[in-house]
Design an enzyme around this catalytic site. Sequence first.
Site, PDB file in Angstrom:
ATOM      1  N   HIS A 164     -18.855  21.600  -9.735  1.00 19.06           N
ATOM      2  CA  HIS A 164     -17.797  22.589  -9.950  1.00 19.06           C
ATOM      3  C   HIS A 164     -17.728  23.536  -8.760  1.00 19.06           C
ATOM      4  O   HIS A 164     -18.750  23.841  -8.151  1.00 19.06           O
ATOM      5  CB  HIS A 164     -18.066  23.405 -11.214  1.00 19.06           C
ATOM      6  CG  HIS A 164     -18.140  22.575 -12.461  1.00 19.06           C
ATOM      7  ND1 HIS A 164     -18.561  23.073 -13.660  1.00 19.06           N
ATOM      8  CD2 HIS A 164     -17.831  21.267 -12.685  1.00 19.06           C
ATOM      9  CE1 HIS A 164     -18.515  22.119 -14.581  1.00 19.06           C
ATOM     10  NE2 HIS A 164     -18.096  21.013 -14.004  1.00 19.06           N
ATOM     11  N   TYR A 182     -18.369  31.696 -19.231  1.00 13.69           N
ATOM     12  CA  TYR A 182     -19.284  32.688 -19.795  1.00 13.69           C
ATOM     13  C   TYR A 182     -18.409  33.767 -20.433  1.00 13.69           C
ATOM     14  O   TYR A 182     -17.641  34.420 -19.738  1.00 13.69           O
ATOM     15  CB  TYR A 182     -20.130  33.335 -18.693  1.00 13.69           C
ATOM     16  CG  TYR A 182     -21.183  32.445 -18.075  1.00 13.69           C
ATOM     17  CD1 TYR A 182     -20.871  31.522 -17.081  1.00 13.69           C
ATOM     18  CD2 TYR A 182     -22.522  32.556 -18.462  1.00 13.69           C
ATOM     19  CE1 TYR A 182     -21.850  30.725 -16.499  1.00 13.69           C
ATOM     20  CE2 TYR A 182     -23.519  31.766 -17.881  1.00 13.69           C
ATOM     21  CZ  TYR A 182     -23.166  30.842 -16.909  1.00 13.69           C
ATOM     22  OH  TYR A 182     -24.131  30.063 -16.332  1.00 13.69           O
ATOM     23  N   PRO A 236     -31.846  32.677 -19.913  1.00  9.45           N
ATOM     24  CA  PRO A 236     -31.092  31.553 -19.342  1.00  9.45           C
ATOM     25  C   PRO A 236     -29.716  31.902 -18.754  1.00  9.45           C
ATOM     26  O   PRO A 236     -29.117  31.058 -18.081  1.00  9.45           O
ATOM     27  CB  PRO A 236     -30.937  30.590 -20.524  1.00  9.45           C
ATOM     28  CG  PRO A 236     -31.113  31.418 -21.741  1.00  9.45           C
ATOM     29  CD  PRO A 236     -32.028  32.534 -21.377  1.00  9.45           C
ATOM     30  N   LYS A 281     -31.386  30.146 -13.886  1.00 11.35           N
ATOM     31  CA  LYS A 281     -32.325  30.201 -12.761  1.00 11.35           C
ATOM     32  C   LYS A 281     -33.690  29.551 -12.995  1.00 11.35           C
ATOM     33  O   LYS A 281     -34.411  29.269 -12.038  1.00 11.35           O
ATOM     34  CB  LYS A 281     -32.569  31.673 -12.360  1.00 11.35           C
ATOM     35  CG  LYS A 281     -31.385  32.329 -11.677  1.00 11.35           C
ATOM     36  CD  LYS A 281     -31.308  31.948 -10.206  1.00 11.35           C
ATOM     37  CE  LYS A 281     -29.956  32.125  -9.609  1.00 11.35           C
ATOM     38  NZ  LYS A 281     -29.124  30.914  -9.595  1.00 11.35           N
ATOM     39  N   TYR A 304     -25.732  33.102  -7.893  1.00 10.55           N
ATOM     40  CA  TYR A 304     -25.563  32.009  -8.861  1.00 10.55           C
ATOM     41  C   TYR A 304     -25.808  30.648  -8.209  1.00 10.55           C
ATOM     42  O   TYR A 304     -26.512  29.804  -8.770  1.00 10.55           O
ATOM     43  CB  TYR A 304     -24.164  32.078  -9.476  1.00 10.55           C
ATOM     44  CG  TYR A 304     -24.002  31.204 -10.696  1.00 10.55           C
ATOM     45  CD1 TYR A 304     -24.291  31.682 -11.970  1.00 10.55           C
ATOM     46  CD2 TYR A 304     -23.573  29.890 -10.574  1.00 10.55           C
ATOM     47  CE1 TYR A 304     -24.160  30.872 -13.094  1.00 10.55           C
ATOM     48  CE2 TYR A 304     -23.437  29.071 -11.690  1.00 10.55           C
ATOM     49  CZ  TYR A 304     -23.736  29.574 -12.953  1.00 10.55           C
ATOM     50  OH  TYR A 304     -23.618  28.765 -14.056  1.00 10.55           O
TER      51      TYR A 304
HETATM   52  P1  FAD Z   1     -41.665  23.367 -18.344  1.00 10.65           P
HETATM   53  O1  FAD Z   1     -40.366  22.692 -18.245  1.00 10.65           O
HETATM   54  O2  FAD Z   1     -41.937  24.214 -19.541  1.00 10.65           O
HETATM   55  O3  FAD Z   1     -42.793  22.249 -18.225  1.00 10.65           O
HETATM   56  C1  FAD Z   1     -44.134  22.506 -18.511  1.00 10.65           C
HETATM   57  C2  FAD Z   1     -44.787  21.225 -18.996  1.00 10.65           C
HETATM   58  O4  FAD Z   1     -46.171  21.476 -19.219  1.00 10.65           O
HETATM   59  C3  FAD Z   1     -44.199  20.741 -20.313  1.00 10.65           C
HETATM   60  O5  FAD Z   1     -43.801  19.399 -20.226  1.00 10.65           O
HETATM   61  C4  FAD Z   1     -45.336  20.953 -21.314  1.00 10.65           C
HETATM   62  O6  FAD Z   1     -45.346  19.983 -22.339  1.00 10.65           O
HETATM   63  C5  FAD Z   1     -46.553  20.837 -20.405  1.00 10.65           C
HETATM   64  N1  FAD Z   1     -47.744  21.510 -20.945  1.00 10.65           N
HETATM   65  C6  FAD Z   1     -47.834  22.658 -21.661  1.00 10.65           C
HETATM   66  N2  FAD Z   1     -49.103  22.891 -21.999  1.00 10.65           N
HETATM   67  C7  FAD Z   1     -49.840  21.894 -21.477  1.00 10.65           C
HETATM   68  C8  FAD Z   1     -51.223  21.585 -21.490  1.00 10.65           C
HETATM   69  N3  FAD Z   1     -52.120  22.349 -22.158  1.00 10.65           N
HETATM   70  N4  FAD Z   1     -51.636  20.483 -20.853  1.00 10.65           N
HETATM   71  C9  FAD Z   1     -50.755  19.668 -20.196  1.00 10.65           C
HETATM   72  N5  FAD Z   1     -49.435  19.915 -20.163  1.00 10.65           N
HETATM   73  C10 FAD Z   1     -48.988  21.010 -20.790  1.00 10.65           C
HETATM   74  N6  FAD Z   1     -32.991  26.862 -15.963  1.00 10.65           N
HETATM   75  C11 FAD Z   1     -32.090  26.619 -14.973  1.00 10.65           C
HETATM   76  O7  FAD Z   1     -32.482  26.611 -13.806  1.00 10.65           O
HETATM   77  N7  FAD Z   1     -30.766  26.379 -15.212  1.00 10.65           N
HETATM   78  C12 FAD Z   1     -30.273  26.411 -16.480  1.00 10.65           C
HETATM   79  O8  FAD Z   1     -29.082  26.147 -16.684  1.00 10.65           O
HETATM   80  C13 FAD Z   1     -31.176  26.710 -17.559  1.00 10.65           C
HETATM   81  N8  FAD Z   1     -30.758  26.736 -18.842  1.00 10.65           N
HETATM   82  C14 FAD Z   1     -31.666  26.838 -19.849  1.00 10.65           C
HETATM   83  C15 FAD Z   1     -31.203  26.782 -21.151  1.00 10.65           C
HETATM   84  C16 FAD Z   1     -32.117  26.882 -22.207  1.00 10.65           C
HETATM   85  C17 FAD Z   1     -31.596  26.828 -23.619  1.00 10.65           C
HETATM   86  C18 FAD Z   1     -33.512  27.016 -21.946  1.00 10.65           C
HETATM   87  C19 FAD Z   1     -34.511  27.090 -23.067  1.00 10.65           C
HETATM   88  C20 FAD Z   1     -33.988  27.089 -20.645  1.00 10.65           C
HETATM   89  C21 FAD Z   1     -33.071  27.005 -19.592  1.00 10.65           C
HETATM   90  N9  FAD Z   1     -33.499  27.045 -18.264  1.00 10.65           N
HETATM   91  C22 FAD Z   1     -32.584  26.903 -17.256  1.00 10.65           C
HETATM   92  C23 FAD Z   1     -34.923  27.245 -17.953  1.00 10.65           C
HETATM   93  C24 FAD Z   1     -35.663  25.941 -17.619  1.00 10.65           C
HETATM   94  O9  FAD Z   1     -35.503  25.008 -18.662  1.00 10.65           O
HETATM   95  C25 FAD Z   1     -37.159  26.232 -17.368  1.00 10.65           C
HETATM   96  O10 FAD Z   1     -37.278  27.343 -16.526  1.00 10.65           O
HETATM   97  C26 FAD Z   1     -37.876  25.020 -16.743  1.00 10.65           C
HETATM   98  O11 FAD Z   1     -38.106  24.028 -17.727  1.00 10.65           O
HETATM   99  C27 FAD Z   1     -39.214  25.411 -16.112  1.00 10.65           C
HETATM  100  O12 FAD Z   1     -39.881  24.254 -15.628  1.00 10.65           O
HETATM  101  P2  FAD Z   1     -41.465  24.183 -15.576  1.00 10.65           P
HETATM  102  O13 FAD Z   1     -41.792  22.847 -15.024  1.00 10.65           O
HETATM  103  O14 FAD Z   1     -41.997  25.384 -14.919  1.00 10.65           O
HETATM  104  O15 FAD Z   1     -41.933  24.319 -17.085  1.00 10.65           O
HETATM  105  C1  DHB Z   2     -26.365  25.779 -19.151  1.00 12.46           C
HETATM  106  C2  DHB Z   2     -27.457  26.594 -19.363  1.00 12.46           C
HETATM  107  C3  DHB Z   2     -27.449  27.861 -18.835  1.00 12.46           C
HETATM  108  O1  DHB Z   2     -28.508  28.670 -19.018  1.00 12.46           O
HETATM  109  C4  DHB Z   2     -26.370  28.347 -18.113  1.00 12.46           C
HETATM  110  O2  DHB Z   2     -26.403  29.596 -17.615  1.00 12.46           O
HETATM  111  C5  DHB Z   2     -25.293  27.519 -17.892  1.00 12.46           C
HETATM  112  C6  DHB Z   2     -25.298  26.229 -18.425  1.00 12.46           C
HETATM  113  C7  DHB Z   2     -26.379  24.393 -19.718  1.00 12.46           C
HETATM  114  O3  DHB Z   2     -27.323  24.075 -20.456  1.00 12.46           O
HETATM  115  O4  DHB Z   2     -25.462  23.630 -19.435  1.00 12.46           O
END
Ligand code: FAD
Ligand code: DHB
Length: 410
Positions: A72, A203, A295, A299, A387
């Site tokens: 987009h 949004y 969220p 980021k 963004y």
């Molecule tokens: P995680 O994805 O949490 O991965 C951590 C991993 O460690 C998991 O697989 C877990 O199972 C594992 N783990 C936990 N404990 C243990 C253990 N004891 N031993 C071994 N493994 C373990 N971010 C964006 O950038 N853009 C977006 O649009 C966005 N939208 C979002 C929308 C929603 C609804 C949500 C909930 C989050 C959103 N985020 C977004 C945030 C994003 O999903 C997280 O910031 C991202 O997953 C972080 O990645 P990570 O690898 O640090 O952690």
């Molecule tokens: C989505 C998640 C977000 O947190 C956001 O700011 C925009 C889009 C998504 O899941 O598509």
Amino acid sequence: MRTQVGIIGAGPAGLMLSHLLHLQGIESIIIESRTREEIEGTIRAGVLEQGTVDLMNATGVGERMMREGHFHHGIELRFNGNGHRINMHELTGGKKVTVYAQHEVIKDLVAARLKAGGEIIFNVGDVSLHDFDTLAPKIRFRKDKNGDLQEINCDYIAGCDGFHGPSRPSIPATIRKEYQKIYSFGWLGILTEAPPSAPELIYSNHERGFALLSTRSPEIQRLYIQVDPKDDIANWSDDRIWWELHERLATKDGWKLIEGPIIQKGIVAMRSFVCDPMQYGRLFLAGDAAHIVPPTGAKGLNLAIADVQVLARGLDAFYKSGKTELLESYSAICLRRVWKAERFSWYMTSMLHRHDDHTPFERGIQLAELDYVTSSRAAATSLAENYVGLPMEWPNASDEGSFTLKRLIS
Ligand code: FAD
Ligand code: DHB
């Protein structure tokens, strides 16, 4: 078991780190507490920054994203029944907003690691970290949750285990400073089988609460509404969800939201959180293990990817030339970016949500902020550059040339 870098967690941070290390000729083992099916099926983020997209392409894991992702040029901010487009592409000199689901990124990274012979041990239990303040760190865990105790001996541990994992609490409490803000609202997210209602993300700030329209594919759409984080999803029938979405996204010009069957729904709470430092001895935290953003600014995943780029370069410098300066600066380099993303995510969250404790004066200020950001090019440019993602900032290291990864991705 012996490896160079022991990685805890196969989320975006752990998988991308292992992938980058492999490209630099550094060995790693990932342990993950969930199964492959679970990590590949968990619905979370959707928006990738330009830098994340560029890194995936430059390191050979972007092919499906380029085919199936949505690119987009802008987003829409909606309030008082009117839509206002922020043209990200024009305001940032050609950068885009990429919508490609986090679990698709996970699938692509898992496939790339396994194809290259990488080791990911799924479904582990009882994970604990040891001796990371010495030159011989160890990770202990049980295979298949409660099998025999196993040990990984490594040079470094990367704690990529998300907010609830064991890595961050392993840093002594006297060393860790934690900053936190918990919001009084959460998001109810749905996936629906419907065609897109709009060409770009919307949004919406509405008196009943925030709403977000996003996408996944020509057939599946992703939508969110602001709700009480303690609410039970059982209280939200499909009809009630659609009613709220129609109300909160309505415009004065009769724009239509297209409904479809809801195939997935859930509620997530929201917080801002920073742990400083992100490193202790030979343990490095990356991604949600070290910081959480609400969220709204999209980021979280992107910050996780930014952290592991810094860590991969630091480890490359260490293994190529024995230099530890970059590893020692890891926390400082990451936290500069983290705090800026925290600020932006808090700003977007504050501007777009309903705040039950707002006085009429504060609601007036909120609407003025929306009016300003959608009518001033300077304000819109600031929103757009945050963004699509701020550039990576590196120290002026004289030995930059020795970073293989820099050559790979520049
Ligand atoms: P995680 O994805 O949490 O991965 C951590 C991993 O460690 C998991 O697989 C877990 O199972 C594992 N783990 C936990 N404990 C243990 C253990 N004891 N031993 C071994 N493994 C373990 N971010 C964006 O950038 N853009 C977006 O649009 C966005 N939208 C979002 C929308 C929603 C609804 C949500 C909930 C989050 C959103 N985020 C977004 C945030 C994003 O999903 C997280 O910031 C991202 O997953 C972080 O990645 P990570 O690898 O640090 O952690
Ligand atoms: C989505 C998640 C977000 O947190 C956001 O700011 C925009 C889009 C998504 O899941 O598509």
